[in-house]
Design an enzyme around this catalytic site. Structure first.
Site, mmCIF file in Angstrom:
data_model
loop_
_atom_site.group_PDB
_atom_site.id
_atom_site.type_symbol
_atom_site.label_atom_id
_atom_site.label_comp_id
_atom_site.label_asym_id
_atom_site.label_seq_id
_atom_site.Cartn_x
_atom_site.Cartn_y
_atom_site.Cartn_z
ATOM 1 N N GLU A 45 0.831 -1.194 0.000
ATOM 2 C CA GLU A 45 0.000 0.000 0.000
ATOM 3 C C GLU A 45 0.874 1.256 0.000
ATOM 4 O OE1 GLU A 45 -3.882 1.603 2.562
ATOM 5 O OE2 GLU A 45 -2.609 -0.008 3.355
ATOM 6 N N LYS A 114 -9.135 3.368 -2.696
ATOM 7 C CA LYS A 114 -9.538 2.599 -1.517
ATOM 8 C C LYS A 114 -10.908 3.074 -1.047
ATOM 9 C CE LYS A 114 -7.586 1.130 2.953
ATOM 10 N NZ LYS A 114 -6.410 1.265 3.856
ATOM 11 N N CYS A 175 -5.849 -3.409 2.025
ATOM 12 C CA CYS A 175 -5.628 -3.504 3.477
ATOM 13 C C CYS A 175 -6.915 -3.573 4.295
ATOM 14 C CB CYS A 175 -4.745 -2.352 3.932
ATOM 15 S SG CYS A 175 -3.941 -2.657 5.535
ATOM 16 N N PRO A 358 21.661 3.109 29.540
ATOM 17 C CA PRO A 358 22.009 2.973 30.956
ATOM 18 C C PRO A 358 21.565 1.579 31.415
ATOM 19 C CG PRO A 358 20.764 4.995 30.525
ATOM 20 C CD PRO A 358 20.623 4.128 29.317
ATOM 21 N N LEU A 359 22.500 0.712 31.660
ATOM 22 C CA LEU A 359 22.217 -0.684 31.997
ATOM 23 C C LEU A 359 22.188 -0.827 33.523
ATOM 24 C CD1 LEU A 359 21.755 -3.532 30.923
ATOM 25 C CD2 LEU A 359 24.232 -3.824 30.768
ATOM 26 N N SER A 360 20.987 -1.006 34.065
ATOM 27 C CA SER A 360 20.800 -0.922 35.512
ATOM 28 C C SER A 360 21.033 -2.223 36.252
ATOM 29 C CB SER A 360 19.369 -0.451 35.810
ATOM 30 O OG SER A 360 18.439 -1.469 35.453
#
Length: 718
Positions: A45, A114, A175, A358-360
């Site tokens: 589409e 459509k 769709c 930021p890996l906590s």
């Protein structure tokens, strides 16, 4: 006598407003379709301009450039001798339509607008387009000169028509029309249409593919026919990921299906179908009677054959495609692959140098990091399979443009170059979370940094002290609720500031040759956003968030799956750890669910009632009486009406108080149907009144129920 026809549908990774790239991908897909022997090719589409142009559809430039691109496509020598079904916007009599343009050999055969527009959830098509409401009506469209000078046509048919060739008849469906109660394929099939094309921009959502596929199977199983489903794929510049899965179905059986998740920009799916199978399938007398009285469609003649003329010996070497079984991904695999593909598109199209998080040491940032690792696995696999587009993008992002032979040997090698993690510890952080973060980064290959933020937060608090001569204290040290929140929030907000500082400087510090900064990733899940359990402008504020549409329950299942399938035993430690923000002194034993006053499972249930079932406080309470009031043996909680009422009122009070946070929610990949994303999917106010009326009604019902129970008890005593 068989009438074999080879048909092609495709998934294209189009990008909104990328007319140059979109046109090139369309032409390449046509070349591949022709190479496979196809005589009809259908694309996604609005494939020329990209589905996600949104308010750009209100600009005349988009329509002009779409016609310019179409002119280039239909005039290309490689695009001849095949029927083309191409998606683009068209203005007709000053009205904007979402259209299919059917072309053949430098001629436009039909422009089909459509009819039924998608206008809920993630979609706002009625903001940009008008649906064609004149069923079975075709009129003249005055063709733009840029195309007319190629086609030698002044006018072409425009409207709800079907195409008749010498050997068959085909019609278009777009769709949303497939999902409507009376889809166009029904009456079209009764009027003799044997091939249906459906061009879609259907987004990915967890557990959604089966729903889509069931509709297509049912469409052809009920009345027969061949269905060509084409879908957009990839991230075209917004919160959605389009998951491809283009397919060809005949009489309810799948003949071919493309991938749901892949890094291929162009994927063409073909199948050879016997038209006689459709005709044999449609022999029921009841169908014939309905066909006589069905609406008739205007037919546009196309003087060609789609099927092949075959000699006797051809039948020994050719045959119709056999049905296949389609395997579905689990939700855990969908999170891993859908998130990975969306992140890769976002990264390569943003010209950034990689990602930073930021890996906590908690499960949310862990899950986000594992999705990045999943992305690196896909990229390395594609590079090793010699996907040149992926190779070029990966070398540019990783700063390896000068090394024409570089292909990573492992995902960790790529991860080290494009993904940086940072543990931002404080005096409130535990050694366990610091250790988990470091070990996860090492196992996936990320460039990891360990820092402490106490000096920053202390400096900020000292600014307040200099002015006020007053030092705020945590609640555990005798402070007020306001002090306690302020001291927690300054830590969270400091991490956001530091995250962007590191993201901007790390590439330069590490000598990255490509320039650019890192994209900061957020890691707040959908349940925390729904509850408002995040600090406004803290480290949940980022550039993009791949898990913002995933529930905590699904995230845990994903981590459990990844620990085995990605050989990451460290992930078991994240699953076993109790979620905690670690913003208060460690002596308080702070945990997320205690802080929130509600469990993640309860949040998921209430979120679905609020959004999917469209229930307010009263409606949710009534529904929960049957869900949570049931005995535990029947899957309930065995709660009283008062307990359910208190939980319902608590949720809606906190939801209303924190709704303003959704206005600044980090753009997230849409995965869950109850996402509270205020920016597109969930359009609701962000300033709410107290729910006095609703809550009073709930309270009256609780009191009534308790009186009934009390009276019953008295009767038993007597």
């Amino acid at each position: 006598m068989a009438h074999l026809v080879t048909l092609a549908t495709c998934s294209l990774n189009q990008w909104a407003l990328d007319f140059t790239g979109n046109t090139a991908r369309i032409i390449e897909s046509i070349k591949r379709a022709k190479a496979a022997g196809a005589t009809l090719r259908v694309g996604p589409e609005l494939e020329i301009c990209g589905y996600g142009c949104l308010d750009h559809f209100l600009e005349g430039d988009v329509f002009l450039h779409s016609w310019e691109a179409l002119a280039q496509i239909i005039d290309d020598p490689a695009c001849q001798d095949i029927v083309l079904d191409i998606g683009m916007p068209v203005r007709h009599k000053n009205v904007r339509y979402n259209c299919r343009v059917i072309c053949h050999n430098r001629k436009i055969v039909l422009i089909r607008p459509k009819m039924w527009l998608a206008n809920d959830g993630n979609y706002r098509e009625m903001r940009y387009f008008t649906g064609w409401t004149r069923q079975g009506h075709v009129e003249s469209y005055y063709l733009e000169s840029i195309v007319g000078q190629i086609t030698k046509q002044d006018t072409v048919p425009f409207g709800d028509g079907i195409i008749s060739t010498k050997d068959t008849c085909f019609g278009c469906e777009t769709c949303e029309e497939l999902f409507t109660p009376t889809p166009p394929h029904g009456p079209m099939g009764l009027d003799g249409v044997e091939i249906f094309t459906n061009s879609s921009g259907s987004h990915f959502e967890l557990r959604k593919l089966k729903t889509r596929l069931d509709l297509i199977i049912e469409a052809t199983k009920k009345s027969g026919g061949i269905y060509l489903y084409a879908n957009q794929k990839g991230c075209d510049g917004d919160r959605l990921y389009y998951d491809g899965s283009s397919m060809i179905i005949c009489n309810g059986k799948i003949l071919a299906c493309g991938s749901q998740f892949s890094l291929e920009d162009i994927e063409v799916v073909t199948a050879t179908v016997d038209l006689e199978e459709v005709r044999s399938y449609r022999t029921a007398p009841s169908r014939g009677m309905q066909a006589q009285s069905a609406p008739k469609f205007p037919r546009i003649d196309l003087n060609i054959r789609l099927s092949k003329r075959m000699e006797e010996h051809d039948y020994q070497t050719m045959g119709a495609s056999e049905p296949i079984d389609l395997a579905y991904y689990t939700p855990e695999e969908e999170i891993a692959l859908g998130g990975a593909c969306w992140l890769w598109d976002y990264l390569r199209r943003s010209h950034a140098a990689g990602f930073f998080i930021p890996l906590s040491g908690g499960i949310d940032s862990c899950a986000t990091s594992v999705i990045v690792f999943s992305m690196c696995r896909l990229v390395v696999s594609a590079m090793q399979q010699k996907n040149q587009q992926v190779i070029d993008d990966a070398r540019r992002i990783a700063g390896k443009m000068d090394d024409s032979q570089w292909v990573p040997a492992t995902p960790q090698e790529l991860t080290k170059l494009i993904f940086s993690t940072c543990y931002m510890g404080s005096k409130n952080s535990s050694s366990e979370t610091r250790k988990r973060a470091s070990e996860l980064a090492q196992d996936i290959g990320a460039y990891h940094v360990n820092i402490d933020i106490d000096a920053v937060t202390t400096a900020i608090v000292n600014v307040f002290y200099t002015w006020s001569n007053w030092i705020p204290r945590f609640k555990s040290s005798g402070g007020s609720i306001a002090e306690n929140l302020a001291l927690q929030n300054i830590q969270a907000r400091s991490r956001m500031v530091l995250a962007y500082l590191w993201a901007q400087l790390l590439p330069t510090f590490r000598g990255h040759k490509g320039g650019g900064s890192l994209l900061v990733l957020g890691s707040a899940n959908v349940d925390e956003a729904l509850r408002g359990y995040l600090t406004k402008y803290d480290c949940s504020s980022a550039d993009v968030n791949p898990i913002g549409g995933v529930s905590k329950t699904d995230l845990k299942a994903f981590i459990a799956w990844a620990s085995t399938h990605y050989d990451l035993p460290i992930l078991k430690g994240f699953l076993e750890a109790i979620p905690t923000a670690e913003l208060e002194p460690l002596t308080t034993a702070q945990t997320d669910e205690v802080d929130m006053g509600i469990t993640y499972a309860e949040l998921s249930t209430l979120g679905r009632l609020r959004k999917l079932d469209k229930l307010g406080p009263w409606g949710s309470y009534c529904k929960l009486l049957s869900l949570w009031g049931k005995p535990e043996s029947q899957g309930g909680n065995a709660w009283t009406a008062r307990q359910i009422a208190e939980k319902t009122k608590f949720f809606f009070s906190k939801y209303a108080i924190n709704r303003h946070k959704m206005t600044v929610l980090t753009p997230s990949l849409h995965m869950e149907g109850y996402s509270p994303d205020d920016n597109r999917f969930d359009l609701r106010p962000f300033l709410y009144p107290d729910c006095d009326w609703q809550f009073a009604k709930i309270d009256r019902d609780v009191e009534k129920r308790e009186r009934v129970v009390g009276n019953e008890g008295k009767g038993e005593d007597k």
